[in-house]
Design a protein around this motif. Sequence first.
Motif, PDB file in Angstrom:
ATOM      1  N   ASP A   1      13.044   6.886  -6.541  1.00 29.23           N
ATOM      2  CA  ASP A   1      13.959   6.447  -7.595  1.00 29.23           C
ATOM      3  C   ASP A   1      13.752   4.975  -7.956  1.00 29.23           C
ATOM      4  O   ASP A   1      14.238   4.515  -8.997  1.00 29.23           O
ATOM      5  N   LYS A   2      13.016   4.232  -7.164  1.00 29.78           N
ATOM      6  CA  LYS A   2      12.756   2.811  -7.424  1.00 29.78           C
ATOM      7  C   LYS A   2      11.416   2.584  -8.119  1.00 29.78           C
ATOM      8  O   LYS A   2      11.108   1.457  -8.508  1.00 29.78           O
ATOM      9  N   PHE A   3      10.627   3.617  -8.294  1.00 32.12           N
ATOM     10  CA  PHE A   3       9.278   3.454  -8.840  1.00 32.12           C
ATOM     11  C   PHE A   3       9.281   2.952 -10.281  1.00 32.12           C
ATOM     12  O   PHE A   3       8.288   2.393 -10.732  1.00 32.12           O
TER      13      PHE A   3
ATOM     14  N   LYS B   1       0.832  -1.217   0.000  1.00 31.45           N
ATOM     15  CA  LYS B   1       0.000   0.000   0.000  1.00 31.45           C
ATOM     16  C   LYS B   1       0.863   1.263   0.000  1.00 31.45           C
ATOM     17  O   LYS B   1       0.718   2.149   0.841  1.00 31.45           O
ATOM     18  N   TRP B   2       1.745   1.349  -0.991  1.00 30.31           N
ATOM     19  CA  TRP B   2       2.685   2.464  -1.038  1.00 30.31           C
ATOM     20  C   TRP B   2       1.982   3.822  -1.056  1.00 30.31           C
ATOM     21  O   TRP B   2       2.515   4.809  -0.583  1.00 30.31           O
ATOM     22  N   TRP B   3       0.774   3.879  -1.571  1.00 31.30           N
ATOM     23  CA  TRP B   3       0.021   5.139  -1.659  1.00 31.30           C
ATOM     24  C   TRP B   3      -0.385   5.673  -0.289  1.00 31.30           C
ATOM     25  O   TRP B   3      -0.742   6.831  -0.169  1.00 31.30           O
ATOM     26  N   ASP B   4      -0.332   4.830   0.742  1.00 31.33           N
ATOM     27  CA  ASP B   4      -0.639   5.278   2.100  1.00 31.33           C
ATOM     28  C   ASP B   4       0.599   5.700   2.890  1.00 31.33           C
ATOM     29  O   ASP B   4       0.490   6.150   4.026  1.00 31.33           O
TER      30      ASP B   4
ATOM     31  N   ILE C   1       7.923   8.205   0.424  1.00 33.80           N
ATOM     32  CA  ILE C   1       7.800   8.286  -1.035  1.00 33.80           C
ATOM     33  C   ILE C   1       9.020   8.966  -1.637  1.00 33.80           C
ATOM     34  O   ILE C   1       9.574   8.496  -2.636  1.00 33.80           O
ATOM     35  N   ARG C   2       9.481  10.043  -1.035  1.00 34.74           N
ATOM     36  CA  ARG C   2      10.683  10.730  -1.533  1.00 34.74           C
ATOM     37  C   ARG C   2      11.896   9.802  -1.488  1.00 34.74           C
ATOM     38  O   ARG C   2      12.695   9.772  -2.424  1.00 34.74           O
ATOM     39  N   GLU C   3      12.057   9.059  -0.399  1.00 28.55           N
ATOM     40  CA  GLU C   3      13.206   8.162  -0.242  1.00 28.55           C
ATOM     41  C   GLU C   3      13.187   7.013  -1.237  1.00 28.55           C
ATOM     42  O   GLU C   3      14.242   6.478  -1.590  1.00 28.55           O
TER      43      GLU C   3
END
Length: 90
Positions: A80-82, A66-69, A75-77
């Motif tokens: 680069d992996k997205f 649930k990365w959106w939470d 998210i900033r950290e």
Amino acid sequence: EIGNDIWIGANVLIMDGIKIGDGAIIGSGAIVSKDIDPYSINVGNPIKEIGKRFEDEKIERLLQLKWWDKDLDWIRENADKFDNLDEFLK
């Protein structure tokens, strides 16, 4: 109900009471008349699933993550992996 991490094309009609799972893609001009599975790719009238964005194991991991939470610092950290799902899921 529209989940997170979704892409909905232009001129899509979503009927009342429909649930669109996280990560789904809905192609332009589709008429969404049934629930849509997470991370599935869907098109047409009537709507039909034409594939999945990722393998089932990766979909399950994304749904658990649930990365959106996550907070903005997380998210900033990890931004680069997205663009590399395997790196992102590590």
